[in-house]
Design an enzyme around this catalytic site. Sequence first.
Site, PDB file in Angstrom:
ATOM      1  N   ASN A 280       5.462  -0.194  -2.105  1.00 40.35           N
ATOM      2  CA  ASN A 280       6.296   0.719  -2.453  1.00 40.35           C
ATOM      3  C   ASN A 280       5.488   2.025  -1.859  1.00 40.35           C
ATOM      4  OD1 ASN A 280       6.629   3.420  -3.447  1.00 40.35           O
ATOM      5  ND2 ASN A 280       7.946   2.104  -5.666  1.00 40.35           N
ATOM      6  N   ASP A 281       4.184   2.692  -2.193  1.00 40.94           N
ATOM      7  CA  ASP A 281       3.681   3.788  -1.394  1.00 40.94           C
ATOM      8  C   ASP A 281       3.242   2.969   0.318  1.00 40.94           C
ATOM      9  OD1 ASP A 281       3.383   5.167  -3.926  1.00 40.94           O
ATOM     10  OD2 ASP A 281       1.673   3.768  -4.583  1.00 40.94           O
ATOM     11  N   VAL A 282       3.194   1.911   0.376  1.00 36.58           N
ATOM     12  CA  VAL A 282       2.996   1.811   1.766  1.00 36.58           C
ATOM     13  C   VAL A 282       3.654   1.327   2.726  1.00 36.58           C
ATOM     14  CG1 VAL A 282       0.835   0.126   0.953  1.00 36.58           C
ATOM     15  CG2 VAL A 282       3.462  -0.707   1.488  1.00 36.58           C
TER      16      VAL A 282
END
Length: 452
Positions: free
Chosen positions: A379-381
């Site tokens: 997700n965030d990466v």
Amino acid sequence: MENFVQLIYFLTAFLFILGLKRMSSPNTARSGVVWAGVAMVAATLVTFFVPGLHNQGLMILAIVIGTVVAWIAAKRVQMTDMPQMVAIYNGMGGGAAGAIAAVELLRGEFGEAQGLKLLAILGALIGSVSFTGSLIAFAKLQGLMSSRPIQFPTQKLVNTAVGVGALLLALLVLFTESGPLILVFFLLALAFGVLMTLPIGGGDMPVVISLYNAFTGLAVGFEGFAIGNAALIVAGTVVGAAGTLLTLLMAKAMNRSLWSVLVGGFGVEQDSGEVKGSLKPIDLEDAAVMLAYASKVIFVPGYGMAVAQAQHKLRELADVLEAKGVEVKFAIHPVAGRMPGHMNVLLAEAGVAYEKLYDLEDINPEFPQADVAVVIGANDVVNPAARRKGSPLYGMPILEVDKAKNAIVIKRGQGKGFAGVENELFYADNTRMLYGDAQGVLGQLVQSLKKL
């Protein structure tokens, strides 16, 4: 006998370092673990030959209990829970260093050796902070408390007051032998570890685990100097140095200073930018066709893959695609998952060749040439919001999945990442969402591809 014990300590320390060196390569990692383990067992056994050693019965009882508990826990823990296991074991190391310091300080046997007493106090302070800080990190990772930053009014002022108070008491303890002062010093040090970790959010947890690992190593090294134990000196120094370097590298990978991690609050304030576009689902058969007719596919694993234990199905899918002549690579972000190397460990367990794993700097230039980039639970990466000022993720290097010709995101739902930031990749024109448990979806893709 004392010289013999010191010689064995140095030999075991040397073997321990060699073991760590071998762990750096996937081909020798298993033997490296064995070497390091044998070294620690030997160092523990030779301790019983230290002249004038007391309470050997209690030592044996503690070793037996610790071994049984650790063996059962290691057998039962899931790979997805490995980060919190690392955190709790690391905390135990810091707590042990603090306990050693407490005993030595309360016995008051340093006499005029103020330098050694200072090292014991520093080890006590750092070990205590690592102990309670690691416990909070464990609780956040285990879901026993919210992974989001926990903040309250005047928090920074309170943290500063407790930290300064612990340092002032450390100075008083250095020049006095007061038992009550020592007790209050430890209470403040333990409290500072809790207060230091509460405001740190889940997005920074990989850095925090690495930081406390460094703390524990330093504490053990200091206590080794204080009590004259060569094994503790070498092992603590090696762990402290490695943990410090890893912490700095992890912070750099997130483009965040270590200070910004420590003051916490990551992900608390969201920017007001609206995400444009809409989520566009894709059915499994269409996804299989897209993969089958691709020339190059890049897989991007994340924590969702770990939760679903889907690494074996992912490797099977990669094997099927390669059998069809598709070029397959794996993109690994340095902070993907919940601890450094989380994805590497899972994929190595599934038998994925090390040569197929590519770091962020190496794989990002290849995304524009990829026909399909498949995100499995990350997700965030992969969030393009990291390129936009005002986003809590701004400046963090990401895997540039949005630059691939097509992107397929395998995800159980529409939730946000660990940092609590909406993912703009999911709304991009070239992105399709394939909802479901990663292991089940990957297994169905394998079967569909075999039929094509």
